[in-house]
Scaffold this active site. Sequence first.
Site, mmCIF file in Angstrom:
data_model
loop_
_atom_site.group_PDB
_atom_site.id
_atom_site.type_symbol
_atom_site.label_atom_id
_atom_site.label_comp_id
_atom_site.label_asym_id
_atom_site.label_seq_id
_atom_site.Cartn_x
_atom_site.Cartn_y
_atom_site.Cartn_z
ATOM 1 N N CYS A 57 0.836 -1.192 0.000
ATOM 2 C CA CYS A 57 0.000 0.000 0.000
ATOM 3 C C CYS A 57 0.880 1.254 0.000
ATOM 4 C CB CYS A 57 -0.986 -0.038 1.170
ATOM 5 S SG CYS A 57 -2.379 1.117 0.978
ATOM 6 N N HIS A 91 -3.425 -5.595 1.037
ATOM 7 C CA HIS A 91 -2.747 -5.822 2.320
ATOM 8 C C HIS A 91 -2.684 -7.300 2.699
ATOM 9 C CE1 HIS A 91 -2.462 -1.640 3.943
ATOM 10 N NE2 HIS A 91 -3.472 -1.427 3.093
ATOM 11 N N GLU A 133 -0.908 -8.508 5.123
ATOM 12 C CA GLU A 133 -0.796 -8.591 6.584
ATOM 13 C C GLU A 133 -2.154 -8.496 7.264
ATOM 14 O OE1 GLU A 133 -1.064 -4.198 6.059
ATOM 15 O OE2 GLU A 133 -0.322 -5.913 4.898
#
Length: 225
Positions: free
Chosen positions: A85, A202, A204
Amino acid sequence: MTVSVIQFGGSNCDRDAVQALEEIGVGAELVWHEDGLPEDTSGVVFPGGFSYGDYLRAGAMAARSPIVEAVREAADDGTPMLGVCNGAQIGSESGLTPGAFTTNRSARFQCEHVHLRVENADTPWTAAYDEGEVIELPIAHGEGRFEVADERLAELEDADRILFRYCDEDGEVTEDANPNGSKHNVAGVLGERDSVAVLMPHPERAAFSDIGPTDGQGVLQGFSE
């Protein structure tokens, strides 16, 4: 040996990245950009967020931090680097990866789950998947539209440097499945080395089995190669 998650003023996905890496057994630590890159760094994450309030352009100010040059030198020596990002914006602004990320087609911040098709499974970041496999990750960005000259995009495609494309749940790459207007639905690309990559979604945020899907773990496993 530890993955360094670089913090800039305005980073806000840094702790998420550390926890997600530790979830898959990869040691990670937060590193403030002014402190320099630790000597025992085995990998680098540029995390998501809004470094320096996205002034000038998203990622532009963070890309001028001295630590980025240290990351570039480490990457040239084969140290894996992943930008997510805002980290992808920093990667492109610093020249670690090609192209640029600019304002979404909607001109609005978008936070939603998207589907991605794995375009090249022969990289550290995609080795856990099969080519053509569809995974689901969240996005949260206002400047996620990937742009690059047509000639350069053709070169990237010929060199298999496209990691992911936005697609529908059946793997079809369509305009409707493109959340931000990225050219050719590109969601992630490789640098000159396949150990360097950036992506707008994302991983994560999709790495913990107790709170949702874990499709993002495969991307993060690039640090355990």
